[in-house]
Scaffold this motif. Structure first.
Motif, PDB file in Angstrom:
ATOM      1  N   SER A 164      -3.172   1.036  -3.741  1.00 58.88           N
ATOM      2  CA  SER A 164      -2.199   2.131  -3.694  1.00 58.88           C
ATOM      3  C   SER A 164      -2.609   3.272  -4.611  1.00 58.88           C
ATOM      4  O   SER A 164      -3.178   3.054  -5.679  1.00 58.88           O
ATOM      5  CB  SER A 164      -0.813   1.637  -4.113  1.00 58.88           C
ATOM      6  N   TYR A 224       0.860  -1.177   0.000  1.00 58.83           N
ATOM      7  CA  TYR A 224       0.000   0.000   0.000  1.00 58.83           C
ATOM      8  C   TYR A 224       0.898   1.230   0.000  1.00 58.83           C
ATOM      9  O   TYR A 224       1.575   1.513   0.991  1.00 58.83           O
ATOM     10  CB  TYR A 224      -0.940   0.027   1.211  1.00 58.83           C
ATOM     11  N   ASN A 225       0.964   1.905  -1.132  1.00 60.61           N
ATOM     12  CA  ASN A 225       1.790   3.104  -1.299  1.00 60.61           C
ATOM     13  C   ASN A 225       3.238   2.878  -0.868  1.00 60.61           C
ATOM     14  O   ASN A 225       3.785   3.620  -0.067  1.00 60.61           O
ATOM     15  CB  ASN A 225       1.175   4.289  -0.553  1.00 60.61           C
ATOM     16  N   ASN A 272      -1.301  -5.430  -4.572  1.00 59.30           N
ATOM     17  CA  ASN A 272      -1.411  -3.976  -4.515  1.00 59.30           C
ATOM     18  C   ASN A 272      -2.751  -3.655  -3.854  1.00 59.30           C
ATOM     19  O   ASN A 272      -3.810  -3.812  -4.443  1.00 59.30           O
ATOM     20  CB  ASN A 272      -1.332  -3.373  -5.912  1.00 59.30           C
ATOM     21  N   ASN A 294      -8.267   0.168  -1.041  1.00 56.26           N
ATOM     22  CA  ASN A 294      -7.557  -0.379   0.115  1.00 56.26           C
ATOM     23  C   ASN A 294      -8.515  -1.200   0.970  1.00 56.26           C
ATOM     24  O   ASN A 294      -9.458  -0.677   1.548  1.00 56.26           O
ATOM     25  CB  ASN A 294      -6.946   0.768   0.927  1.00 56.26           C
ATOM     26  N   THR A 309       3.003   2.438  -7.098  1.00 51.81           N
ATOM     27  CA  THR A 309       3.260   1.051  -6.741  1.00 51.81           C
ATOM     28  C   THR A 309       2.883   0.090  -7.863  1.00 51.81           C
ATOM     29  O   THR A 309       3.678  -0.769  -8.243  1.00 51.81           O
ATOM     30  CB  THR A 309       2.514   0.680  -5.439  1.00 51.81           C
TER      31      THR A 309
END
Length: 95
Positions: free
Chosen positions: A43, A4-5, A40, A69, A47
């Motif tokens: 993100s 995440y990011n 992922n 997310n 990413t």
């Protein structure tokens, strides 16, 4: 491996994983085979782009891309459900 990011450390993390696998393979007579499942988790940075570029270079990489997310636990569950390995290692990716 949930993301995440994490665009700023994704390349470093991937290189560290490759390094550790090389060390394990050097120490053992039987080479380990593996797949990398990158999740992922919605993100909003680069990413996904970085993951896709890595996947172009390494066919062991599988990418699961969440639309938003959902959280680390959901990402881990998705990775486990998509693993074809005899054993699975969960690892945080933020170094």
């Amino acid at each position: 491996m949930p993301y995440y990011n994490e665009s700023l450390n994704l390349d470093d993390f991937y290189l560290q994983i490759l390094n550790q696998i090389a060390i394990i393979n050097k120490q053992n007579s039987k080479q380990i085979s593996c797949e990398f499942i990158f999740i992922n988790d919605g993100s909003t940075d680069n990413t996904l782009k970085i993951l896709r570029n890595l996947a172009l270079k390494d066919n062991r990489i599988k990418i699961l891309n969440f639309s938003r997310n959902f959280g680390k636990e959901a990402a881990i569950l998705a990775g486990l459900q998509n693993s074809s390995a005899k054993a699975t290692i969960l690892i945080d990716t933020d170094l």
